[in-house]
Design a protein around this motif. Structure first.
Motif, PDB file in Angstrom:
ATOM      1  N   THR A 342      12.662  34.571  28.511  1.00 53.67           N
ATOM      2  CA  THR A 342      11.252  34.193  28.641  1.00 53.67           C
ATOM      3  C   THR A 342      11.111  32.689  28.827  1.00 53.67           C
ATOM      4  OG1 THR A 342      10.897  33.925  26.250  1.00 53.67           O
ATOM      5  CG2 THR A 342      10.589  36.108  27.155  1.00 53.67           C
ATOM      6  N   ALA A 343      11.926  31.918  28.111  1.00 51.83           N
ATOM      7  CA  ALA A 343      11.838  30.463  28.221  1.00 51.83           C
ATOM      8  C   ALA A 343      12.266  29.971  29.591  1.00 51.83           C
ATOM      9  CB  ALA A 343      12.698  29.806  27.140  1.00 51.83           C
ATOM     10  N   MET A 344      13.067  30.767  30.292  1.00 54.37           N
ATOM     11  CA  MET A 344      13.526  30.395  31.626  1.00 54.37           C
ATOM     12  C   MET A 344      12.663  30.987  32.742  1.00 54.37           C
ATOM     13  SD  MET A 344      15.876  28.247  31.512  1.00 54.37           S
ATOM     14  CE  MET A 344      17.184  27.552  30.506  1.00 54.37           C
ATOM     15  N   GLY A 345      11.589  31.690  32.369  1.00 56.21           N
ATOM     16  CA  GLY A 345      10.645  32.177  33.373  1.00 56.21           C
ATOM     17  C   GLY A 345      11.061  33.444  34.080  1.00 56.21           C
ATOM     18  N   SER A 346      11.783  34.313  33.368  1.00 51.13           N
ATOM     19  CA  SER A 346      12.241  35.564  33.969  1.00 51.13           C
ATOM     20  C   SER A 346      11.471  36.736  33.375  1.00 51.13           C
ATOM     21  CB  SER A 346      13.742  35.737  33.712  1.00 51.13           C
ATOM     22  OG  SER A 346      14.272  36.806  34.469  1.00 51.13           O
ATOM     23  N   ALA A 347      11.073  37.697  34.224  1.00 50.67           N
ATOM     24  CA  ALA A 347      10.449  38.925  33.744  1.00 50.67           C
ATOM     25  C   ALA A 347      11.501  39.775  33.032  1.00 50.67           C
ATOM     26  CB  ALA A 347       9.835  39.694  34.905  1.00 50.67           C
ATOM     27  N   ILE A 348      11.098  40.530  32.019  1.00 49.90           N
ATOM     28  CA  ILE A 348      12.052  41.199  31.139  1.00 49.90           C
ATOM     29  C   ILE A 348      11.935  42.720  31.222  1.00 49.90           C
ATOM     30  CG2 ILE A 348      12.661  41.593  28.713  1.00 49.90           C
ATOM     31  CD1 ILE A 348      11.935  38.720  28.187  1.00 49.90           C
ATOM     32  N   ALA A 370       7.032  42.451  28.910  1.00 48.26           N
ATOM     33  CA  ALA A 370       8.316  43.151  28.974  1.00 48.26           C
ATOM     34  C   ALA A 370       8.040  44.641  29.114  1.00 48.26           C
ATOM     35  CB  ALA A 370       9.146  42.884  27.721  1.00 48.26           C
ATOM     36  N   ARG A 371       8.961  45.334  29.751  1.00 52.85           N
ATOM     37  CA  ARG A 371       8.828  46.784  29.900  1.00 52.85           C
ATOM     38  C   ARG A 371      10.140  47.449  29.495  1.00 52.85           C
ATOM     39  NH1 ARG A 371       6.101  45.500  34.955  1.00 52.85           N
ATOM     40  NH2 ARG A 371       3.867  45.871  34.710  1.00 52.85           N
ATOM     41  N   SER A 372      10.018  48.573  28.817  1.00 50.00           N
ATOM     42  CA  SER A 372      11.203  49.341  28.441  1.00 50.00           C
ATOM     43  C   SER A 372      11.412  50.477  29.433  1.00 50.00           C
ATOM     44  CB  SER A 372      11.070  49.882  27.019  1.00 50.00           C
ATOM     45  OG  SER A 372      10.025  50.832  26.954  1.00 50.00           O
ATOM     46  N   VAL A 373      12.676  50.829  29.641  1.00 56.39           N
ATOM     47  CA  VAL A 373      13.034  51.915  30.551  1.00 56.39           C
ATOM     48  C   VAL A 373      14.010  52.849  29.830  1.00 56.39           C
ATOM     49  CG1 VAL A 373      12.647  50.579  32.649  1.00 56.39           C
ATOM     50  CG2 VAL A 373      14.887  50.504  31.546  1.00 56.39           C
ATOM     51  N   HIS A 374      14.013  54.109  30.238  1.00 52.77           N
ATOM     52  CA  HIS A 374      14.870  55.089  29.577  1.00 52.77           C
ATOM     53  C   HIS A 374      16.296  55.079  30.117  1.00 52.77           C
ATOM     54  CE1 HIS A 374      11.000  56.897  28.245  1.00 52.77           C
ATOM     55  NE2 HIS A 374      11.730  57.330  27.236  1.00 52.77           N
ATOM     56  N   ASP A 375      16.427  54.810  31.428  1.00 54.32           N
ATOM     57  CA  ASP A 375      17.741  54.972  32.052  1.00 54.32           C
ATOM     58  C   ASP A 375      17.814  54.143  33.327  1.00 54.32           C
ATOM     59  OD1 ASP A 375      16.164  56.379  33.897  1.00 54.32           O
ATOM     60  OD2 ASP A 375      16.706  58.337  33.056  1.00 54.32           O
ATOM     61  N   ALA A 392       6.383  40.038  39.468  1.00 58.47           N
ATOM     62  CA  ALA A 392       7.333  39.338  38.609  1.00 58.47           C
ATOM     63  C   ALA A 392       6.696  38.106  37.985  1.00 58.47           C
ATOM     64  CB  ALA A 392       8.576  38.945  39.412  1.00 58.47           C
ATOM     65  N   ALA A 393       5.877  37.401  38.763  1.00 56.82           N
ATOM     66  CA  ALA A 393       5.250  36.178  38.250  1.00 56.82           C
ATOM     67  C   ALA A 393       4.275  36.483  37.123  1.00 56.82           C
ATOM     68  CB  ALA A 393       4.535  35.451  39.382  1.00 56.82           C
ATOM     69  N   LEU A 394       3.532  37.595  37.233  1.00 50.67           N
ATOM     70  CA  LEU A 394       2.596  37.969  36.167  1.00 50.67           C
ATOM     71  C   LEU A 394       3.338  38.228  34.865  1.00 50.67           C
ATOM     72  CD1 LEU A 394       0.111  40.363  38.024  1.00 50.67           C
ATOM     73  CD2 LEU A 394      -0.448  38.177  36.919  1.00 50.67           C
ATOM     74  N   MET A 395       4.432  38.988  34.941  1.00 56.80           N
ATOM     75  CA  MET A 395       5.197  39.286  33.727  1.00 56.80           C
ATOM     76  C   MET A 395       5.861  38.035  33.167  1.00 56.80           C
ATOM     77  SD  MET A 395       7.080  42.961  34.170  1.00 56.80           S
ATOM     78  CE  MET A 395       7.902  42.766  32.587  1.00 56.80           C
ATOM     79  N   ALA A 396       6.441  37.225  34.041  1.00 54.02           N
ATOM     80  CA  ALA A 396       7.117  36.011  33.581  1.00 54.02           C
ATOM     81  C   ALA A 396       6.129  35.049  32.941  1.00 54.02           C
ATOM     82  CB  ALA A 396       7.837  35.329  34.748  1.00 54.02           C
ATOM     83  N   GLY A 397       4.930  34.944  33.523  1.00 56.83           N
ATOM     84  CA  GLY A 397       3.909  34.072  32.943  1.00 56.83           C
ATOM     85  C   GLY A 397       3.477  34.541  31.571  1.00 56.83           C
ATOM     86  N   ALA A 398       3.295  35.864  31.424  1.00 56.69           N
ATOM     87  CA  ALA A 398       2.928  36.410  30.116  1.00 56.69           C
ATOM     88  C   ALA A 398       4.036  36.187  29.102  1.00 56.69           C
ATOM     89  CB  ALA A 398       2.622  37.897  30.254  1.00 56.69           C
ATOM     90  N   ALA A 399       5.298  36.341  29.553  1.00 51.30           N
ATOM     91  CA  ALA A 399       6.433  36.114  28.658  1.00 51.30           C
ATOM     92  C   ALA A 399       6.494  34.663  28.209  1.00 51.30           C
ATOM     93  CB  ALA A 399       7.728  36.512  29.355  1.00 51.30           C
TER      94      ALA A 399
END
Length: 429
Positions: A342-348, A370-375, A392-399
């Motif tokens: 998150t500190a490096m601006g990456s979506a998770i 961040a989003r969780s996935v099953h597989d 990606a930018a929306l998620m990274a900004g929120a992170a």
């Protein structure tokens, strides 16, 4: 100095000898409910030798306070590299695996009798105390105050300014809160109990909670520029600290994402670099062009997968890649710390097994960061969707918003602790 009446009443109602605590803990050890290490810590026996120089004592009163306390200590060490730290935790808590090092120690709080408390303070002789969260110990804080050890209290999430005692004694909390020299409260409303305790003016600040996250990992700017030039305009994603058993799902995800972007590059770091060759073979057997890099090897244009060197550090690749999958989460491994990403601006993105960092992932999920996935199938779908730059930018900004929350509190507390340590150093010189 005479003790206030609520303290005298508390002492009379709760007085237990050291022998009582020893007998009680002996029974708990015999039943397997308490480990020998916890037994020694609670009675201050067989403890490590105190390191030379300054020592900062931090207490994490609840699980929500533990990682913020650790991050605060490391933040202070950036300006005071020779500082040692002791982080105490409640008896029902467990120190985080692998967090202790030559400068940072963990221990349970001592039992709440004056003999054990004084032995604890004599053993560690802390130069200052930072108490994160509530659950205050009356005897411990009173004796700490009598020993002229400066003390700071900080609010943490889900940690009310309560006492950690089974009794209700009118007026006691007021006198316990009055043992602190400075307070950081979460809200203006939360300052009221402290003001009633006689702490006024600039000694109370309402800045918000001390929360984990926000410390960006270090990286080499020259290496960053070189790797970004090698990747060029290719889309990329990063799978961090994978276990060997997770590689099959990552292959599945990358194959699915490649359908949307045939030039997509996957970078991979492994939790155990001894398995690099076998993981490389697994990617190649799946029909992918894969290479293992060292620090000087350029990324080939033809590569679909690169296994990155351990020496680069994950921060570099979180910075390069707009999407990061947090490894050790597709199996029973507990996950990895998401905050460097998150500190490096990456979506998770991450799997369902993140029990070692439950609070962090819950905060990120609540903020839609961040989003969780099953597989691997779901992971490939998410990677493909997030290749749209706006997603990606929306998620990274929120992170980033989540990770940076609490940074102001951390920096302010770090500066005040520096002032307390400097004053104590001058006084004792």
């Amino acid at each position: 100095m005479a003790k206030p009446f609520p303290y005298l009443l508390y002492s009379a109602l709760s007085r237990k000898s050291e022998r009582h605590h020893v007998d009680q803990l002996d029974r708990l050890v015999a039943s397997g409910a308490v480990t020998q290490a916890a037994y020694d810590q609670r009675l201050v026996r067989n403890q490590p030798k105190r390191p030379k120089g300054e020592l900062l004592w931090l207490h994490a009163a609840t699980p929500y306070a533990l990682r913020p306390a650790m991050e605060l200590f490391h933040r202070i060490c950036e300006d005071r590299p020779d500082l040692s730290g002791l982080i105490t935790i409640a008896p029902d808590m467990t120190p985080p695996a692998g967090a202790e090092d030559e400068n940072l120690y963990f221990s349970r709080l001592p039992e709440d009798d004056s003999t054990t408390i004084r032995r604890f303070l004599a053993r560690w002789t802390p130069d200052s105390l930072v108490w994160v969260g509530g659950r205050f110990r009356p005897n411990l804080l009173r004796i700490t105050r009598d020993c002229a050890i400066p003390a700071i209290a900080i609010d943490a999430p889900n940690s009310a300014a309560s006492l950690d005692i089974p009794l209700s004694i009118p007026g006691l909390r007021k006198h316990v809160l009055g043992c602190f020299d400075h307070v950081f409260a979460a809200t203006t409303e939360a300052t009221l109990p402290w003001r009633r305790a006689g702490i006024v003016g600039a000694k109370i600040e309402a800045l918000g909670h001390l929360e984990e996250g926000g410390r960006a990992p270090s990286l080499d700017e020259e290496t960053l520029a070189r790797r970004m030039a090698e990747i060029g305009t290719r889309p990329s994603w990063f799978a961090a600290q994978l276990e060997r058993s997770e590689v099959g799902e990552i292959i599945r995800a990358h194959k699915r994402a490649l359908r949307r972007a045939h030039r997509l590059l996957l970078t991979v770091s492994l939790s155990n670099h001894a398995v690099t060759d076998s993981v490389l073979t697994q990617f190649q057997n799946a029909g992918m062009t894969a290479v293992a890099l060292d620090q000087s090897t350029p990324i080939p244009e033809s590569a679909q997968v690169v296994i990155v060197p351990q020496a680069d550090g994950n921060g570099l690749w979180h910075r390069i890649s707009p999407i990061s999958f947090m490894g050790r989460s597709f199996g029973p491994f507990g996950g990895i710390d998401p905050y460097p990403a998150t500190a490096m601006g990456s979506a998770i993105l991450h799997g369902k097994n993140v029990s070692d960092y439950t609070t962090a992932y819950a905060r990120l999920a609540a903020a839609k960061a961040a989003r969780s996935v099953h597989d691997g199938y779901e992971l490939g779908e998410e990677v493909g969707r997030l290749m749209s730059p706006d997603q990606a930018a929306l998620m990274a900004g929120a992170a980033w918003e989540v990770a940076s929350t609490g940074t102001e509190v951390t920096d302010r507390v770090a500066n005040l602790v520096q002032d307390f340590l400097d004053l104590r150093e001058r006084t004792e010189a």
